[in-house]
Structure formats: C-alpha cells, structure tokens
Design a protein around this motif. Structure first.
Motif, mmCIF file in Angstrom:
data_model
loop_
_atom_site.group_PDB
_atom_site.id
_atom_site.type_symbol
_atom_site.label_atom_id
_atom_site.label_comp_id
_atom_site.label_asym_id
_atom_site.label_seq_id
_atom_site.Cartn_x
_atom_site.Cartn_y
_atom_site.Cartn_z
ATOM 1 N N GLN A 121 1.115 -1.160 0.100
ATOM 2 C CA GLN A 121 -0.164 0.013 0.166
ATOM 3 C C GLN A 121 1.204 0.943 0.193
ATOM 4 O OE1 GLN A 121 -3.291 0.498 -0.736
ATOM 5 N NE2 GLN A 121 -3.279 -1.980 -0.550
ATOM 6 N N GLY A 122 1.775 1.314 0.654
ATOM 7 C CA GLY A 122 3.059 2.491 0.131
ATOM 8 C C GLY A 122 3.187 3.230 1.375
ATOM 9 N N PHE A 123 2.093 2.617 2.754
ATOM 10 C CA PHE A 123 2.416 3.429 4.012
ATOM 11 C C PHE A 123 3.738 3.744 3.867
ATOM 12 C CE2 PHE A 123 -2.183 1.000 4.911
ATOM 13 C CZ PHE A 123 -3.244 2.027 4.282
ATOM 14 N N SER A 124 4.401 5.097 4.833
ATOM 15 C CA SER A 124 5.039 6.199 5.151
ATOM 16 C C SER A 124 6.011 6.310 6.375
ATOM 17 C CB SER A 124 5.173 6.982 4.130
ATOM 18 O OG SER A 124 4.822 8.460 4.605
ATOM 19 N N ARG A 125 3.657 6.386 7.478
ATOM 20 C CA ARG A 125 4.750 5.725 8.339
ATOM 21 C C ARG A 125 3.533 5.775 9.303
ATOM 22 N NH1 ARG A 125 8.046 10.860 9.299
ATOM 23 N NH2 ARG A 125 6.752 11.295 11.305
ATOM 24 N N ILE A 126 3.612 4.642 9.766
ATOM 25 C CA ILE A 126 3.028 3.738 10.745
ATOM 26 C C ILE A 126 3.321 3.667 12.293
ATOM 27 C CG2 ILE A 126 2.861 0.823 10.539
ATOM 28 C CD1 ILE A 126 4.485 1.114 7.559
ATOM 29 N N PHE A 127 2.256 3.809 12.592
ATOM 30 C CA PHE A 127 2.376 3.088 14.277
ATOM 31 C C PHE A 127 2.013 1.769 14.542
ATOM 32 C CE2 PHE A 127 -0.821 3.842 18.138
ATOM 33 C CZ PHE A 127 0.703 3.757 19.334
ATOM 34 N N LEU A 128 2.761 1.263 14.616
ATOM 35 C CA LEU A 128 2.919 -0.372 14.944
ATOM 36 C C LEU A 128 3.055 -0.478 16.578
ATOM 37 C CD1 LEU A 128 3.780 -2.695 13.663
ATOM 38 C CD2 LEU A 128 6.171 -3.086 13.989
ATOM 39 N N THR A 129 1.900 -2.086 16.696
ATOM 40 C CA THR A 129 1.493 -1.692 18.060
ATOM 41 C C THR A 129 1.680 -3.470 18.324
ATOM 42 O OG1 THR A 129 -0.268 -1.282 17.904
ATOM 43 C CG2 THR A 129 0.139 0.301 18.409
ATOM 44 N N THR A 130 2.473 -4.088 18.223
ATOM 45 C CA THR A 130 2.088 -5.519 17.661
ATOM 46 C C THR A 130 2.951 -6.487 18.960
ATOM 47 O OG1 THR A 130 3.591 -6.152 16.070
ATOM 48 C CG2 THR A 130 1.420 -5.573 15.148
ATOM 49 N N GLY A 131 3.823 -5.513 19.611
ATOM 50 C CA GLY A 131 3.994 -6.364 20.595
ATOM 51 C C GLY A 131 5.543 -6.135 20.083
ATOM 52 N N ARG A 132 6.408 -6.422 21.380
ATOM 53 C CA ARG A 132 7.997 -6.797 21.300
ATOM 54 C C ARG A 132 7.907 -7.973 20.162
ATOM 55 N NH1 ARG A 132 11.649 -9.926 24.121
ATOM 56 N NH2 ARG A 132 13.033 -8.889 23.823
ATOM 57 N N SER A 133 7.996 -8.464 20.331
ATOM 58 C CA SER A 133 8.015 -9.717 19.525
ATOM 59 C C SER A 133 7.250 -9.531 17.759
ATOM 60 C CB SER A 133 7.282 -11.304 19.417
ATOM 61 O OG SER A 133 5.730 -11.098 19.750
ATOM 62 N N GLY A 134 6.672 -8.572 17.389
ATOM 63 C CA GLY A 134 6.031 -8.908 16.290
ATOM 64 C C GLY A 134 6.849 -7.934 15.161
ATOM 65 N N THR A 135 7.693 -7.348 16.034
ATOM 66 C CA THR A 135 8.405 -5.995 14.463
ATOM 67 C C THR A 135 9.538 -6.550 13.515
ATOM 68 O OG1 THR A 135 10.806 -6.492 16.613
ATOM 69 C CG2 THR A 135 8.752 -4.681 16.631
ATOM 70 N N ALA A 136 10.383 -7.982 13.510
ATOM 71 C CA ALA A 136 11.266 -8.971 12.655
ATOM 72 C C ALA A 136 10.433 -8.905 11.409
ATOM 73 C CB ALA A 136 11.288 -9.853 13.017
#
Length: 243
Positions: A121-136
């Motif tokens: 979708q080409g999003f450029s500024r993302i608020f990621l709240t999936t937890g410490r194990s969800g960033t990889a």
C-alpha cells in the motif's frame, strides 16, 4: 480447590482478586515483562517445560482446575494447557476477552501478512503496536515506524527507520488521537487483543481516518470451554466446588 491461573493480563488479576481468599489460586506469569503488575495471592514466574512439564507440575502440586487467562495471542501456553488438562482430566477454562469489531480494518492472519500489505500500500509512517515479538516481520519494510511496546524489542528485529515508545496502557482516546496527528501517522498496525486498555487507538484511528491493519487472533484449541468475563469464570469455578 486449588486453581492454576495462567495470567499476566488485567482479567487474570481481577479474577485472582475475586477469588481471594476463598479459593487457593496460584497465578503463573511467563516472566517476559520486567516489573510485572502482580496479582494477589501466590505467584510463580517462568515456563513449565512444555506439555510434559506442565502435566507433571499439575500433578505434583495437586491442582484441581486450570483457568487460562493469558493474552489472546499467547497461543503456545494455551495449547499446552489444553493438552495437559486433557492428559490429566482436569477441568479447564479459557477466559478470553471479547475481540474488537473489525470495522473498516484490513484483517490479516499474521505479522508477515500485515507487513506485505503495508509495503504494497506504500504507507510511509506507521504506528506499529504488535508488541516486542512482532517487529521482525517489518524489518525490511521501507517506511518509518513509531513502535510502541512495554519492553524494547531485540535490536536485530527493528526496522531501520523507527522510533521506540516504551509504555504500558491503559491509553486514553484524546492522547491517542494527538499521537497520531503529532507523528503524521498514515497507517496503524495492531493485533486484535481486545479489551478496553488499548482500544482507544482503534477509535482514534477511525476518527483520524487512518487505515488499520489488524492481525487476527490465533484459533483456540478445539473443544475448549471459554467465557468472556471474570464473573463468568468465577461462576464456572463455583460450579466445580463441592456442595
């Protein structure tokens, strides 16, 4: 009655408080969060060593019922508890808080699928709240991330362009709306954890017309008994007590 309460959630703490001191409860925490909020009563911290280890622990400690009130995404311990209770014949209940309605969110099955959608979708500024194990899963996505977690993810799992925001809920709607606007967020990626403590980000994103990508919950083991409220869990345990 001696109950093993698999916890680490607000619902687990509320259930332990509701049962104390009439029911002997041993609350078990995984130990992944430093300085956790502790429930009343007995507490153990750490894993059990798989299904075999949990089965042995239940027998050794004379447990008469198990309530799983872990996070909706704690799929491994939930599966292990179901298998151990089936092996031992112990009454077993899952206290699962209600999921959030999907609304306009794009619902996906995994962090990996969420990352693919974000990139496509080409999003450029993302608020990621999936937890410490969800960033990889987002490590190679070409975007900037505001990553909120209770504890810092491993550095090797982080996207190149990011800012960490270490905090623990509950969160308020107005503050979440202000955060989305301050950081010019154009997509929210979250897990469908349910519950009131972190729901404000969903409502804020809807107000700000920020697209939401939501990772769906893992399926529960087949045949498990579930309730959605602390009061229902108390009633279930009361029904097990000798009359």
């Amino acid at each position: 009655m001696r109950v093993l309460l698999l916890g680490g959630t607000g619902e687990a703490r509320a259930l332990a408080a509701a049962l104390h001191p009439d029911v002997e409860v041993i609350s078990s925490l995984a130990g992944r969060v430093p300085d956790p909020a502790l429930p009343v009563g007995q507490v153990r911290i750490g894993g059990f060593g798989g299904v075999a280890g949990l089965t042995g622990w239940l027998r050794e400690h004379g447990i008469t019922a198990v309530v799983d009130a872990t996070h909706p995404f704690a799929a491994i311990i939930t599966a292990h508890a179901a298998a151990a209770c089936a092996e031992t014949g112990l009454p077993h209940l899952v206290l699962a808080r209600p999921a959030w309605p999907a609304g306009r969110a794009v619902v996906v099955r995994s962090d990996t699928e969420a990352a693919k959608i974000v990139a496509a979708q080409g999003f450029s500024r993302i608020f990621l709240t999936t937890g410490r194990s969800g960033t990889a899963a987002f490590r190679d996505v070409d975007a900037w991330f505001l990553i909120r977690a209770v504890t810092a993810p491993d550095p090797g799992t982080l996207p190149v362009n990011h800012q960490l925001l270490l905090s623990r809920g509950p969160y308020e709607y107005e503050a979440e709306l202000a955060l989305l606007r301050e950081f010019k967020i154009d997509a929210l990626v979250t897990k469908n954890s349910g519950g009131a403590m972190t729901e404000a980000k969903i409502k804020a994103a809807e107000t700000a017309d920020v697209p939401i990508v939501m990772v769906d919950r893992p399926a529960l083991p087949p045949g498990v008994r579930t309730v959605s409220t602390v009061a229902s869990a108390v009633a279930w345990l009361s029904g097990l007590s000798p009359k």
